[in-house]
Every structure is written in structure tokens, then in C-alpha cells.
Design a protein around this motif. Sequence first.
Motif, mmCIF file in Angstrom:
data_model
loop_
_atom_site.group_PDB
_atom_site.id
_atom_site.type_symbol
_atom_site.label_atom_id
_atom_site.label_comp_id
_atom_site.label_asym_id
_atom_site.label_seq_id
_atom_site.Cartn_x
_atom_site.Cartn_y
_atom_site.Cartn_z
ATOM 1 N N ARG A 1 -1.438 13.192 81.565
ATOM 2 C CA ARG A 1 -2.869 13.402 81.806
ATOM 3 C C ARG A 1 -3.520 14.170 80.659
ATOM 4 N NH1 ARG A 1 -2.693 16.210 87.449
ATOM 5 N NH2 ARG A 1 -4.947 16.420 87.102
ATOM 6 N N LEU A 2 -2.746 15.006 79.994
ATOM 7 C CA LEU A 2 -3.276 15.744 78.850
ATOM 8 C C LEU A 2 -3.241 14.909 77.568
ATOM 9 C CD1 LEU A 2 -1.684 19.274 79.445
ATOM 10 C CD2 LEU A 2 -4.090 18.641 79.721
ATOM 11 N N GLY A 3 -2.572 13.757 77.612
ATOM 12 C CA GLY A 3 -2.473 12.917 76.421
ATOM 13 C C GLY A 3 -1.567 13.504 75.361
ATOM 14 N N ILE A 4 -0.537 14.246 75.779
ATOM 15 C CA ILE A 4 0.378 14.888 74.837
ATOM 16 C C ILE A 4 1.626 14.018 74.694
ATOM 17 C CG2 ILE A 4 1.843 16.906 74.435
ATOM 18 C CD1 ILE A 4 -0.234 18.571 75.879
ATOM 19 N N PRO A 5 1.881 13.454 73.511
ATOM 20 C CA PRO A 5 3.088 12.635 73.309
ATOM 21 C C PRO A 5 4.339 13.480 73.549
ATOM 22 C CG PRO A 5 1.543 12.387 71.477
ATOM 23 C CD PRO A 5 1.072 13.542 72.285
ATOM 24 N N HIS A 6 5.260 12.966 74.324
ATOM 25 C CA HIS A 6 6.447 13.738 74.657
ATOM 26 C C HIS A 6 7.629 12.807 74.875
ATOM 27 C CE1 HIS A 6 4.684 12.480 78.482
ATOM 28 N NE2 HIS A 6 5.912 12.525 78.979
ATOM 29 N N ARG A 7 8.795 13.389 74.900
ATOM 30 C CA ARG A 7 9.994 12.632 75.227
ATOM 31 C C ARG A 7 10.790 13.414 76.264
ATOM 32 N NH1 ARG A 7 14.036 13.423 69.952
ATOM 33 N NH2 ARG A 7 13.758 15.690 69.786
ATOM 34 N N VAL A 8 11.549 12.678 77.064
ATOM 35 C CA VAL A 8 12.372 13.272 78.107
ATOM 36 C C VAL A 8 13.824 13.123 77.709
ATOM 37 C CG1 VAL A 8 12.966 13.243 80.551
ATOM 38 C CG2 VAL A 8 10.636 12.675 79.837
ATOM 39 N N LEU A 9 14.544 14.228 77.697
ATOM 40 C CA LEU A 9 15.938 14.243 77.270
ATOM 41 C C LEU A 9 16.833 14.699 78.409
ATOM 42 C CD1 LEU A 9 15.399 16.075 73.839
ATOM 43 C CD2 LEU A 9 15.623 13.600 74.199
ATOM 44 N N ALA A 10 18.016 14.118 78.515
ATOM 45 C CA ALA A 10 19.009 14.592 79.469
ATOM 46 C C ALA A 10 19.744 15.779 78.855
ATOM 47 C CB ALA A 10 19.998 13.475 79.795
ATOM 48 N N PRO A 11 20.238 16.709 79.664
ATOM 49 C CA PRO A 11 20.890 17.903 79.117
ATOM 50 C C PRO A 11 22.027 17.599 78.154
ATOM 51 C CG PRO A 11 20.529 18.156 81.469
ATOM 52 C CD PRO A 11 20.163 16.744 81.135
ATOM 53 N N GLY A 12 22.714 16.473 78.340
ATOM 54 C CA GLY A 12 23.834 16.141 77.478
ATOM 55 C C GLY A 12 23.466 15.431 76.187
ATOM 56 N N ASP A 13 22.197 15.069 76.012
ATOM 57 C CA ASP A 13 21.784 14.364 74.801
ATOM 58 C C ASP A 13 21.921 15.256 73.571
ATOM 59 O OD1 ASP A 13 21.165 12.230 76.383
ATOM 60 O OD2 ASP A 13 18.986 12.527 76.324
ATOM 61 N N ASP A 14 22.256 14.642 72.441
ATOM 62 C CA ASP A 14 22.395 15.419 71.204
ATOM 63 C C ASP A 14 21.101 16.149 70.865
ATOM 64 O OD1 ASP A 14 24.986 14.510 70.998
ATOM 65 O OD2 ASP A 14 24.492 12.885 69.594
ATOM 66 N N GLU A 15 19.958 15.462 71.060
ATOM 67 C CA GLU A 15 18.671 16.072 70.705
ATOM 68 C C GLU A 15 18.326 17.261 71.594
ATOM 69 O OE1 GLU A 15 19.227 12.926 71.419
ATOM 70 O OE2 GLU A 15 18.192 11.547 70.056
ATOM 71 N N ALA A 16 18.960 17.318 72.764
ATOM 72 C CA ALA A 16 18.654 18.403 73.707
ATOM 73 C C ALA A 16 19.415 19.684 73.388
ATOM 74 C CB ALA A 16 18.977 17.962 75.132
ATOM 75 N N GLU A 17 20.510 19.580 72.631
ATOM 76 C CA GLU A 17 21.355 20.759 72.391
ATOM 77 C C GLU A 17 20.579 21.886 71.719
ATOM 78 O OE1 GLU A 17 24.849 19.648 70.290
ATOM 79 O OE2 GLU A 17 25.631 18.390 71.918
ATOM 80 N N GLU A 18 19.761 21.549 70.730
ATOM 81 C CA GLU A 18 18.986 22.564 70.027
ATOM 82 C C GLU A 18 18.028 23.289 70.964
ATOM 83 O OE1 GLU A 18 15.531 22.820 66.559
ATOM 84 O OE2 GLU A 18 16.741 20.993 66.776
ATOM 85 N N ILE A 19 17.427 22.547 71.879
ATOM 86 C CA ILE A 19 16.473 23.142 72.818
ATOM 87 C C ILE A 19 17.204 24.041 73.803
ATOM 88 C CG2 ILE A 19 14.723 22.632 74.565
ATOM 89 C CD1 ILE A 19 14.345 19.909 73.141
ATOM 90 N N VAL A 20 18.347 23.586 74.314
ATOM 91 C CA VAL A 20 19.141 24.393 75.246
ATOM 92 C C VAL A 20 19.591 25.680 74.570
ATOM 93 C CG1 VAL A 20 21.263 24.464 76.605
ATOM 94 C CG2 VAL A 20 19.878 22.377 76.571
ATOM 95 N N GLU A 21 20.012 25.579 73.309
ATOM 96 C CA GLU A 21 20.448 26.761 72.570
ATOM 97 C C GLU A 21 19.293 27.732 72.350
ATOM 98 O OE1 GLU A 21 22.358 27.834 68.189
ATOM 99 O OE2 GLU A 21 22.603 25.824 69.026
ATOM 100 N N ALA A 22 18.109 27.187 72.006
ATOM 101 C CA ALA A 22 16.942 28.053 71.779
ATOM 102 C C ALA A 22 16.495 28.738 73.063
ATOM 103 C CB ALA A 22 15.791 27.223 71.212
ATOM 104 N N ALA A 23 16.757 28.113 74.213
ATOM 105 C CA ALA A 23 16.360 28.710 75.490
ATOM 106 C C ALA A 23 17.196 29.935 75.818
ATOM 107 C CB ALA A 23 16.467 27.673 76.601
ATOM 108 N N GLY A 24 18.415 29.999 75.293
ATOM 109 C CA GLY A 24 19.250 31.176 75.497
ATOM 110 C C GLY A 24 20.082 31.113 76.757
ATOM 111 N N ALA A 25 20.975 32.080 76.856
ATOM 112 C CA ALA A 25 21.871 32.143 78.017
ATOM 113 C C ALA A 25 21.066 32.372 79.291
ATOM 114 C CB ALA A 25 22.880 33.270 77.820
ATOM 115 N N GLY A 26 21.502 31.735 80.340
ATOM 116 C CA GLY A 26 20.838 31.909 81.625
ATOM 117 C C GLY A 26 19.605 31.053 81.828
#
Length: 578
Positions: free
Chosen positions: A184-209
Motif C-alpha cells: 500500500r505504501l508502494g515500497i519495493p520489497h522482497r520476502v526471504l525465508a530465515p534459511g536463505d543466504d540473503e537473510a543471513e546478513e539481516i539475521v546477524e544484524a538483528a543480533g542475539a535474541g
Amino acid sequence: MPGRAHSQSAASTLSAMDDRPVILLVVGEHADVVEQEFRARYDRDYRIETAVGFDAGLDRARELVADGAQIAMIAAEHHLDEGTSIEFLHHVPAIVATARRVALVGFEDFADAIGDLRAAALRRDMDTFILIPRGPRDEEFHTALIELLSEWGWSVGRPLVTVTDLVAESGDRGAAAIRDLLERLGIPHRVLAPGDDEAEEIVEAAGAGAELPLVRAFTGRVLSAATPAAVAEAMYGGFDTIPQGVIADVAIVGAGPAGLAAAVYAASEGLATVVLERDAIGGQAGSSSMIRNYLGFPRGISGMRLAQRSRIQAGRFGARFYTGRPAISVAPGPADEPEHQHVHVAGAQMCARTVVLATGVTYRRLGVPGVDDLVGAGVYYGAATSMAREMQDRDVYVVGGGNSAGQAAVHLAKFAGAVTILVRRAALAETMSDYLVREIAATSNIQVRTRTVVADGGGDGRLQWLRLEDLDTGEAGKTLADGLFCLLGAEPDCSWLPDGVALDERGFVLTGRDVPREAWIDGDPPASLETTVPGIFAVGDVRAGSMKRVASASGEGASVLPLIHAHLERLRAREFGA
């Protein structure tokens, strides 16, 4: 001939490797001009295919679909060997329902064909018709094409360049709500599964917990256990960033068409303007897949695009947007500034000389427990355009008889195998615009069931069935259902307003001469869009007696500005003792 066969084989291999969306040109006597015009502008991003003649065009479309190609657009010359563009484009949805359909008309044929073309566009046999360019730099021609391709890319295609990432487990209802917000905001985005290679960087940046879903905003900030409200706040400025001691000339509560129009006009006239929005900028209108009767957009415009452009326009004039939290109260300022109004949200407040209420309405809940328990898992309130792709070849139901319901049904029909509209009334025409009624009648996979309601529903973790009741006979039957989109009536949310703001019996805000006479001041009614509290105005759907249309809401948003100026002038006069 061996060389030619080799060349064709190479071309076929190249086409098979080319995953660009396809623009199929079905040409006749203007073949060279048409192909040259399209290749010159679109050959980098789209695969340009040509077919000569009526039957060849349909055959090529079928071949492309069989090969798994995405067809973004089919453009056909008006005069073909075995029929017209109208007849040709009428057959296209049976092959590919999501392709944009364009009739290309020679200048010499336009006068004779215009009547039939207009009728065909009204029947939705095509998206638009345009004149074939007769020279270079025909920007009107390309503007029409780009608008259609842009809407196709948003509603059908997947973005190649994204600015936001969402990491979530499949079937996560919270993630589905975030996806709908981003759409609705018109923001281009992608949806990643937790196990995807592209998701690892985001999970790491989010930190423990950190907890799913995770959202990485375009600012680089990663949100843990993200919610739509938190994402909205991260995208367009949090309320915690409101400067202390700032007094706005006008605080607009709600960023639907009425609020956005008020923001554009207020900011353009030099007023310090802030807009407070609890959800997605654009309101309910922002979820409309295509608005075809809005002034100035002959080919229609999606609610998302209208909201996006309006927000950018208001922002360029200096309006500030704060999103993600609902307003919870509005009250006069302290003793040293009694003329001001304080709009409160959780943890923050905005002080303003005037307030414009543009909160719109919400869709009424169905009230069927088995169905409401599955919201976000096959059941959606609103158009939920982000979910349309998930309904590919499925059985979908739309509840509601207004324009929003009609627009949602037409959009869903491009993906779903079958769409059924359920309405309490005896006919759609009682509550829906004529152009939409005709469009629905012309869409073969949409069925309308009048005098019918949802009596029950359920499924194992997501919607799988509905029980529908005939209001005239009382008979009920169970049917399989993969999706239910509820766009039921309109209910205002005015419970947070002070007692001094008068409401009608349905909870809408009273303004002007609709205000009870006993609430008039010195025998005079409030100004036309002013409430019973001086300096607080109401525009758009939240106002009693409004038309509940995008255009009328925008008009009220613009019309409130003279009233705001008059109130500000009275405040200045009192301040200086004039």
C-alpha cells in the motif's frame, strides 16, 4: 537454408534464456513503425515479440504462456487481417488475464473507430487505446504505455530492485500484514525465508535474541518482531522525533485522500503542516487496485500511486508525516495557550493552532467467529492487493457491494480461478458505480450472488470453506473457499474525540449546519466543515453527510483551507488585540 535454420534455433535458445517480461506486438500495415517505436524505448527492460495478424497473435500469446513467460502487455493494431483490435483483445484474458491490453490506432482510422473503441474500453475489452506515433518523441503515446507498465509491475511483476527486506516463516500472519502495508505504501520489497543466504546478513544484524519477522528498512535499521505499526513508523518518521515546543499551524489526523489533499494545499500556502497517520499513508483508498473515475486520470490510477504521489507532493511543499501510532485524544492547550489543540498519540503529542480530522472509516467486521479467527490466513479486511498473487487459480469470495469491493473483485479476477461477490442487497447497482457494474458483468470469472451472507467458515490453520446463507429462503450451503476479502460498509472511529465534538447517531462527525442548533455559537452555525469545537475541522469519510468517494474527500480536503485561514486570522487578531 541450413544457415537460416541455425539462426532460428539460436534465436529460440536466446528467447528461452531471456527472462524479461514480454511485450507482444500484434501488427498489420504499421508493423515497422510500431516495432521501431517499442524497441527504441523498451527493448532493454522488456522482451519485444511480434506477430503478424489476428490468429498469429493469439497463437504466439499461447506459446509464450506455455513457455512460462510473463506477458506484461499485448498491443494490437486496430486493423488486423481477420478482425479488429477490439475483437482480438477481447480474447486475450482467456489466455493471460494479467497482461495490459492496448489498441494501437492509425490516425487515418481514428475518427471512424473512436465510438467502438470507447465502448470497448468501457466494457473492459482493453485497458486503453492510443494513436500510433506519426513522428519522433510522441511522449503522450509513451506516457500511456509507461503508466500501464508501471501498474503491471506493481500489481503483477516482482520488483528487481528492492529497498526493504522482510525475513519471515512461511504462513506468518504478522508478516502478511507487513507485506500488505508495504504494498500500500508502494515500497519495493522482497520476502526471504530465515534459511536463505540473503537473510543471513539481516539475521546477524538483528543480533542475539531477535525474533521473526525481521524487517530491514531502507535506512538500514533492522526491526525485530516487526509489526505493521513499527514498520510504518520506521519508514516515514517516528513520533519520537517531533521537535519539542513546535506549534504547527495545522495538524491533520489521517492520511487518506482528504488528509493528503489538505496537506498539499495547507503546505503549499505556507502553513506549518503535520500529518499524523496510524497505518499506511493513503488510507483505504490506498488499497484500491484501480480507480477509474478520478478526475484527470483517463486510464485510471491505483490507490497506491495516488497516495504515493500526493505524499511526495505534500512533502515537497514542506508537510511532515508521522506514521505508525493512532491518535488517542485531542484537547485544548494549557492555560497559557488555550487557543491551541494538543493531539496525543502514545508517548508523544503535537501542538497545533488548528486540527483537521480526516481519519476516514474502517471496514465493519463480519462478526462470524470461525471466519474472524482466520484473519491473515485466507481472510482479509480490505482489498489486500498484496495477497492477489497468492490467489492464483483459487476460489475467492469478496463480501461487499461498494466501489472498493468491485475494484477488489476485478483485480482478484486477474489471478483467481473464480471470484464470487456476495452482497446483501438485491443488485450491485444500488451501491456501486455503473462503470464497475459493467466491468464485473464483462469479466467471465466473476459471479455475483445477491441477498447472500457468510454464515460460517473455517479451515485447518487457514480458510478452506464457507457456509453461505440465502437471505430470502434461509437456505445455507457449504462451499470450498481459498480466500475471503471483506469490504463491508463504513464505520468511523471517533471514540477518541473529546465530548465537545458532536457526532451523529452513527458516530460520524457533525459539521456546519448539521450541528444541532443548541451547539451554535451566538446563534451562528459553525463553518461548513467545522465541528462544534472552534478550530477543529472534519473532512472526508469521517464527516457526517460526506459522499464516501475519493474525489469528494479530496475536494473537502482542499476546501477546508479557507476555513483554516479564517480561523488563524481570528487567532492573530485576538493575540494582537485587534
